[in-house]
Design an enzyme around this catalytic site. Structure first.
Site, PDB file in Angstrom:
ATOM      1  N   GLY A 111      52.295  -6.193  -1.002  1.00  0.00           N
ATOM      2  CA  GLY A 111      51.573  -7.448  -0.857  1.00  0.00           C
ATOM      3  C   GLY A 111      51.875  -8.407  -1.992  1.00  0.00           C
ATOM      4  O   GLY A 111      52.964  -8.370  -2.585  1.00  0.00           O
ATOM      5  N   ASN A 112      50.874  -9.222  -2.331  1.00  0.00           N
ATOM      6  CA  ASN A 112      51.113 -10.284  -3.321  1.00  0.00           C
ATOM      7  C   ASN A 112      51.518  -9.756  -4.696  1.00  0.00           C
ATOM      8  O   ASN A 112      52.451 -10.273  -5.304  1.00  0.00           O
ATOM      9  CB  ASN A 112      49.862 -11.164  -3.441  1.00  0.00           C
ATOM     10  CG  ASN A 112      49.806 -12.166  -2.310  1.00  0.00           C
ATOM     11  OD1 ASN A 112      50.839 -12.687  -1.899  1.00  0.00           O
ATOM     12  ND2 ASN A 112      48.629 -12.437  -1.785  1.00  0.00           N
ATOM     13  N   ASP A 136      45.682  -8.018   4.774  1.00  0.00           N
ATOM     14  CA  ASP A 136      45.037  -9.303   4.463  1.00  0.00           C
ATOM     15  C   ASP A 136      45.780 -10.509   5.046  1.00  0.00           C
ATOM     16  O   ASP A 136      45.218 -11.611   5.115  1.00  0.00           O
ATOM     17  CB  ASP A 136      44.914  -9.480   2.946  1.00  0.00           C
ATOM     18  CG  ASP A 136      43.998  -8.454   2.301  1.00  0.00           C
ATOM     19  OD1 ASP A 136      43.188  -7.859   3.030  1.00  0.00           O
ATOM     20  OD2 ASP A 136      44.109  -8.232   1.080  1.00  0.00           O
ATOM     21  N   MET A 178      37.370  -6.143   5.452  1.00  0.00           N
ATOM     22  CA  MET A 178      38.179  -6.249   4.233  1.00  0.00           C
ATOM     23  C   MET A 178      38.798  -7.631   4.080  1.00  0.00           C
ATOM     24  O   MET A 178      39.087  -8.319   5.067  1.00  0.00           O
ATOM     25  CB  MET A 178      39.260  -5.172   4.207  1.00  0.00           C
ATOM     26  CG  MET A 178      38.756  -3.863   3.622  1.00  0.00           C
ATOM     27  SD  MET A 178      40.106  -2.703   3.370  1.00  0.00           S
ATOM     28  CE  MET A 178      39.299  -1.522   2.301  1.00  0.00           C
ATOM     29  N   GLU A 231      34.590  -9.331   2.865  1.00  0.00           N
ATOM     30  CA  GLU A 231      34.017  -8.754   1.641  1.00  0.00           C
ATOM     31  C   GLU A 231      34.005  -9.764   0.496  1.00  0.00           C
ATOM     32  O   GLU A 231      33.204  -9.664  -0.418  1.00  0.00           O
ATOM     33  CB  GLU A 231      34.742  -7.464   1.240  1.00  0.00           C
ATOM     34  CG  GLU A 231      36.206  -7.649   0.953  1.00  0.00           C
ATOM     35  CD  GLU A 231      36.924  -6.360   0.568  1.00  0.00           C
ATOM     36  OE1 GLU A 231      36.284  -5.415   0.090  1.00  0.00           O
ATOM     37  OE2 GLU A 231      38.150  -6.329   0.738  1.00  0.00           O
ATOM     38  N   GLN A 283      39.923   0.542   8.155  1.00  0.00           N
ATOM     39  CA  GLN A 283      40.722  -0.595   8.622  1.00  0.00           C
ATOM     40  C   GLN A 283      42.200  -0.486   8.221  1.00  0.00           C
ATOM     41  O   GLN A 283      43.053  -1.189   8.743  1.00  0.00           O
ATOM     42  CB  GLN A 283      40.144  -1.913   8.070  1.00  0.00           C
ATOM     43  CG  GLN A 283      38.769  -2.220   8.632  1.00  0.00           C
ATOM     44  CD  GLN A 283      38.025  -3.252   7.802  1.00  0.00           C
ATOM     45  OE1 GLN A 283      38.045  -4.427   8.111  1.00  0.00           O
ATOM     46  NE2 GLN A 283      37.373  -2.812   6.742  1.00  0.00           N
TER      47      GLN A 283
HETATM   48  O1  F6P Z   1      44.806  -5.673  -0.081  1.00  0.00           O
HETATM   49  C1  F6P Z   1      44.374  -4.828   0.919  1.00  0.00           C
HETATM   50  C2  F6P Z   1      42.934  -4.420   0.710  1.00  0.00           C
HETATM   51  O2  F6P Z   1      42.575  -3.531   1.745  1.00  0.00           O
HETATM   52  C3  F6P Z   1      41.930  -5.566   0.641  1.00  0.00           C
HETATM   53  O3  F6P Z   1      41.574  -6.067   1.901  1.00  0.00           O
HETATM   54  C4  F6P Z   1      40.799  -4.910  -0.077  1.00  0.00           C
HETATM   55  O4  F6P Z   1      40.002  -5.879  -0.729  1.00  0.00           O
HETATM   56  C5  F6P Z   1      41.496  -4.027  -1.070  1.00  0.00           C
HETATM   57  O5  F6P Z   1      42.773  -3.764  -0.523  1.00  0.00           O
HETATM   58  C6  F6P Z   1      40.808  -2.730  -1.344  1.00  0.00           C
HETATM   59  O6  F6P Z   1      41.502  -2.093  -2.368  1.00  0.00           O
HETATM   60  P1  F6P Z   1      41.433  -0.541  -2.683  1.00  0.00           P
HETATM   61  O7  F6P Z   1      42.141   0.184  -1.583  1.00  0.00           O
HETATM   62  O8  F6P Z   1      42.151  -0.412  -3.981  1.00  0.00           O
HETATM   63  O9  F6P Z   1      39.993  -0.171  -2.730  1.00  0.00           O
END
Ligand code: F6P
Length: 357
Positions: A111-112, A136, A178, A231, A283
């Site tokens: 991702g980013n 996302d 998410m 979220e 998700q």
């Molecule tokens: O970037 C993907 C994502 O699922 C986001 O939607 C979410 O906020 C975050 O990762 C959750 O991160 P982690 O898996 O580190 O709890």
């Protein structure tokens, strides 16, 4: 022509990673004499020198498999140039390990954050191609990322299932979806699941408007309401705060998350029984949808084409119906937010869905 390709998957996993890895590998094997090195747990493996030579058969039977066969980890970009207590110069280590592996190029799926580090490595002289992965859907210069549509399907299914129980009990249900910064997943799943109220990080909400929407439905004889809440949704006061101040305020609030706060406020303000559902990492789990299998495969094949042609420093993406590539430097460091006037937002409003403002 022999090309030795390193592959890593970095950041939060999502369905479609293995399909993309398979796409790169199979197209590369078909197009040229490819050797593939699997780097373990994303940039961690590149920093610490954990990799293995992959066999061709390791790319078979993984099209439908969720997660990533290479493992993943979060290695924040902001720490990449910081030398910590372990005294490791991460950038130097990554370059040295790239040389040790005798790579012609590195394919990064992420991702980013992944794209930012990929760009850093490209600027440091490595040959890098990156593929856009995230539920996302917030990567710049691609209309869609792989993993997103599978997550939309899962979150939609959650909302569908809540509809029946919400209707039976005459309750309001808040579903936390998410997406901390970008609300694409909430917007799509909210619309697909027929949510009555959709709250996105990009559109600060007013709790009184939200309560009015719930009360309006109750007064119209509809005993239940469904809220799809990202979220990262925030109210107007939070939106006016600086990022750090907002994070502190969030940490200090007596609720597990924004959805719990909203549910408590609905109960307090209008006395409507409200429940919160947080599907969380479900998700991101399981098999990719057919859409994501095709998308991941196309992205993977495109990466192999770039490698065949020796075109590096590129981020693969989708523009309309075409797979394209853009310079990594133009993609890294930018986030694709939901524009407040996006056609889907407008459509939701025109359907009478409350967007919280
Ligand atoms: O970037 C993907 C994502 O699922 C986001 O939607 C979410 O906020 C975050 O990762 C959750 O991160 P982690 O898996 O580190 O709890």
């Amino acid at each position: 022509m022999t090309r030795r390709i390193g592959i890593l998957t970095s950041g939060g996993d999502c369905p479609g990673l293995n399909a993309a890895i398979r796409g790169v590998a199979r197209a590369a094997y078909a197009m040229f004499d490819a050797e593939i090195v699997g780097i373990q747990d994303g940039y961690r493996g590149l920093i610490e020198g954990e990799w293995r030579e992959m066999r061709r058969d390791e790319f078979s039977g993984i099209l439908t498999l969720g997660g990533t066969i290479l493992g993943t980890s979060r290695q924040p970009f902001r720490t990449m140039r910081v030398i910590g207590e372990d005294n490791v110069d991460k950038v130097k280590s990554m370059k040295k390990n790239y040389e040790r592996m005798k790579l012609d190029c590195l394919v990064t799926l992420g991702g980013n954050g992944t794209h930012k580090t990929a760009n850093l490595l490209s600027e440091e002289g490595l040959n890098v191609v990156s593929l856009p992965k995230t539920i996302d859907n917030d990567i710049w210069l691609t209309d869609v990322t792989f993993g997103f549509h599978t997550a939309v399907d899962i979150a939609t299914d959650v909302i569908d299932r809540l509809h029946t129980t919400a209707a039976s009990h005459g309750r309001t249900m808040v579903v936390e979806i998410m997406g901390n910064k970008a609300g694409w997943l909430t917007l799509y799943a909210g619309l697909a699941g027929g949510a009555d109220i959709i709250l996105l990080p990009e559109i600060p909400y007013d709790i009184d408007r939200v309560c009015e929407a719930v009360a309006r439905r109750a007064n119209a004889g509809k005993a239940f309401s469904i809220l799809a809440v990202a979220e990262g949704a925030m109210d107007r006061e939070e939106a006016a705060m600086k990022k750090k101040q907002r994070a502190e305020a969030r940490a200090a609030m007596p609720y597990a998350s924004v959805s719990h706060r909203i549910a408590a406020q609905i109960e307090q303000k209008i006395g409507v029984e409200t429940r919160v559902v947080v599907p969380g990492h479900i998700q991101r789990g399981g098999s990719p949808s057919a859409y994501d299998r095709v998308l991941s495969t196309r992205f993977g094949v495109h990466a192999a084409q770039l490698i065949r042609d020796g075109v590096y420093g590129m981020a693969v993406g989708m523009h309309g119906h075409d797979v394209v590539h853009n310079p990594l430097r133009e993609v890294a460091g930018k986030t694709k937010f939901v524009p407040q006037d996006h056609q889907i937002v407008q459509a939701a409003r025109q359907m009478g869905i409350c967007m919280g403002d």
